[in-house]
Design a protein around this motif. Structure first.
Motif, PDB file in Angstrom:
ATOM      1  N   LEU A   1       0.772  -1.398  -0.139  1.00  0.00           N
ATOM      2  CA  LEU A   1       0.039  -0.021  -0.141  1.00  0.00           C
ATOM      3  C   LEU A   1       0.920   1.216   0.006  1.00  0.00           C
ATOM      4  O   LEU A   1       0.783   2.185  -0.921  1.00  0.00           O
ATOM      5  N   ALA A   2       1.862   1.312   0.883  1.00  0.00           N
ATOM      6  CA  ALA A   2       2.659   2.299   0.873  1.00  0.00           C
ATOM      7  C   ALA A   2       3.586   2.603  -0.525  1.00  0.00           C
ATOM      8  O   ALA A   2       3.493   3.861  -0.623  1.00  0.00           O
ATOM      9  N   GLU A   3       3.869   1.538  -1.055  1.00  0.00           N
ATOM     10  CA  GLU A   3       4.558   1.751  -2.380  1.00  0.00           C
ATOM     11  C   GLU A   3       3.536   2.499  -3.499  1.00  0.00           C
ATOM     12  O   GLU A   3       3.984   3.136  -4.226  1.00  0.00           O
ATOM     13  N   LEU A   4       2.365   1.798  -3.372  1.00  0.00           N
ATOM     14  CA  LEU A   4       1.234   2.245  -4.410  1.00  0.00           C
ATOM     15  C   LEU A   4       0.724   3.790  -4.075  1.00  0.00           C
ATOM     16  O   LEU A   4       0.537   4.414  -5.084  1.00  0.00           O
ATOM     17  N   PHE A   5       0.729   4.149  -2.770  1.00  0.00           N
ATOM     18  CA  PHE A   5       0.222   5.392  -2.527  1.00  0.00           C
ATOM     19  C   PHE A   5       1.411   6.477  -2.901  1.00  0.00           C
ATOM     20  O   PHE A   5       1.073   7.493  -3.540  1.00  0.00           O
TER      21      PHE A   5
ATOM     22  N   TYR B   1     -16.916  -3.777  -9.412  1.00  0.00           N
ATOM     23  CA  TYR B   1     -15.978  -4.881 -10.197  1.00  0.00           C
ATOM     24  C   TYR B   1     -16.042  -6.384  -9.545  1.00  0.00           C
ATOM     25  O   TYR B   1     -15.363  -6.426  -8.522  1.00  0.00           O
ATOM     26  N   HIS B   2     -16.703  -7.187 -10.309  1.00  0.00           N
ATOM     27  CA  HIS B   2     -16.444  -8.755  -9.725  1.00  0.00           C
ATOM     28  C   HIS B   2     -14.996  -9.012  -9.825  1.00  0.00           C
ATOM     29  O   HIS B   2     -14.579 -10.044  -9.254  1.00  0.00           O
ATOM     30  N   TYR B   3     -14.276  -8.507 -10.585  1.00  0.00           N
ATOM     31  CA  TYR B   3     -12.668  -8.899 -10.562  1.00  0.00           C
ATOM     32  C   TYR B   3     -12.119  -8.806  -9.154  1.00  0.00           C
ATOM     33  O   TYR B   3     -11.237  -9.436  -8.747  1.00  0.00           O
ATOM     34  N   PHE B   4     -12.765  -7.767  -8.493  1.00  0.00           N
ATOM     35  CA  PHE B   4     -11.714  -7.594  -7.083  1.00  0.00           C
ATOM     36  C   PHE B   4     -12.298  -8.498  -6.018  1.00  0.00           C
ATOM     37  O   PHE B   4     -13.597  -8.880  -5.951  1.00  0.00           O
ATOM     38  N   ARG B   5     -11.140  -8.998  -5.264  1.00  0.00           N
ATOM     39  CA  ARG B   5     -11.696  -9.975  -4.425  1.00  0.00           C
ATOM     40  C   ARG B   5     -11.525  -9.391  -2.910  1.00  0.00           C
ATOM     41  O   ARG B   5     -10.525  -8.444  -2.768  1.00  0.00           O
ATOM     42  N   THR B   6     -12.334  -9.584  -1.968  1.00  0.00           N
ATOM     43  CA  THR B   6     -11.969  -9.015  -0.587  1.00  0.00           C
ATOM     44  C   THR B   6     -11.748 -10.281   0.357  1.00  0.00           C
ATOM     45  O   THR B   6     -11.787 -10.005   1.394  1.00  0.00           O
ATOM     46  N   GLU B   7     -11.345 -11.221  -0.146  1.00  0.00           N
ATOM     47  CA  GLU B   7     -10.636 -12.294   0.696  1.00  0.00           C
ATOM     48  C   GLU B   7      -9.385 -13.067   0.201  1.00  0.00           C
ATOM     49  O   GLU B   7      -9.649 -12.999  -1.156  1.00  0.00           O
TER      50      GLU B   7
ATOM     51  N   LEU C   1      -8.689   3.461  -9.032  1.00  0.00           N
ATOM     52  CA  LEU C   1      -8.714   1.986  -9.740  1.00  0.00           C
ATOM     53  C   LEU C   1      -7.556   1.442 -10.061  1.00  0.00           C
ATOM     54  O   LEU C   1      -7.059   0.201  -9.624  1.00  0.00           O
ATOM     55  N   PRO C   2      -6.341   2.080 -10.600  1.00  0.00           N
ATOM     56  CA  PRO C   2      -5.085   1.642 -10.655  1.00  0.00           C
ATOM     57  C   PRO C   2      -4.546   1.160  -9.181  1.00  0.00           C
ATOM     58  O   PRO C   2      -3.753   0.177  -9.337  1.00  0.00           O
ATOM     59  N   MET C   3      -4.808   1.730  -8.213  1.00  0.00           N
ATOM     60  CA  MET C   3      -4.373   1.351  -6.991  1.00  0.00           C
ATOM     61  C   MET C   3      -5.003   0.128  -6.274  1.00  0.00           C
ATOM     62  O   MET C   3      -4.332  -0.853  -5.897  1.00  0.00           O
ATOM     63  N   LEU C   4      -6.223  -0.225  -6.941  1.00  0.00           N
ATOM     64  CA  LEU C   4      -7.062  -1.366  -6.359  1.00  0.00           C
ATOM     65  C   LEU C   4      -6.316  -2.324  -7.268  1.00  0.00           C
ATOM     66  O   LEU C   4      -6.059  -3.485  -6.851  1.00  0.00           O
ATOM     67  N   HIS C   5      -6.198  -2.383  -8.571  1.00  0.00           N
ATOM     68  CA  HIS C   5      -5.533  -3.390  -9.318  1.00  0.00           C
ATOM     69  C   HIS C   5      -4.261  -3.845  -8.787  1.00  0.00           C
ATOM     70  O   HIS C   5      -3.869  -4.667  -8.730  1.00  0.00           O
TER      71      HIS C   5
END
Ligand code: FES
Length: 174
Positions: free
Chosen positions: A25-29, A79-85, A40-44
């Protein structure tokens, strides 16, 4: 015919530790900044690196982009693509697009559902296998096609499916 890979060996573990998720997360931020069009790019990026989007990180993501938690949650669930587990160790994606359907992907999917003991978007009872749809893998001339942990296989009959699964994830190793 595509090269036969062994997904159990060739696919790196995508399940990150909690500390690793913080680092990701720190790197993406830092890399993507805080403009809201970078959500969206961050979530991907987070899912690609951590394997899923941990719900307990939604508040930090929302704060970073100056969004509400509900807004971030809404994007993730849209977006069905994203997983939360955490993902299953072995993800099977059966192509549901037209060329594969005309070449027997319906019966291949039924066989996969029976074998894994779950329907599309589901998981096997032991949680090790996940079954998902995918829409065209560029193998239309060699349909039906599927992926096992992102390795693409074409001309997959039910018998070949069984052989691929046995090679990918021997049940005793699950
Ligand atoms: S329709 Fe299945 S690979 Fe193209």
């Amino acid at each position: 015919m595509p090269a036969v890979a062994n997904p159990a060996v060739d696919t790196p573990s995508v399940q990150a530790t909690q500390a690793a998720v913080d680092d990701i997360l720190a790197e993406l931020f830092a890399r993507l900044g805080d403009r809201q069009d970078q959500l969206l790019p961050m979530l991907h990026g987070l899912q690609d690196s951590a394997g899923y989007i941990p719900p307990d990180r939604v508040p930090a993501i929302a704060a970073h982009f100056n969004l509400s938690r509900a807004e971030v949650h809404g994007v993730i669930t849209f977006y069905h693509y994203f997983r939360t587990e955490p993902p299953p160790r072995c993800v099977v994606q059966v192509c549901r697009a037209e060329a594969c359907q005309s070449m027997g992907s319906d019966s291949l999917l039924e066989h996969a559902e029976r074998t894994l003991g779950c329907g599309l978007h589901g998981r096997s009872a032991d949680g090790a296998f996940g079954l998902e749809p995918v829409y065209c893998l560029g193998q239309c001339a060699s349909a039906p096609a599927l992926t096992i942990n992102e390795a693409v296989f074409a001309r997959v009959s039910p018998a070949r499916f069984d052989a691929l699964m046995a090679a990918a994830m021997p049940r005793e190793a699950v």
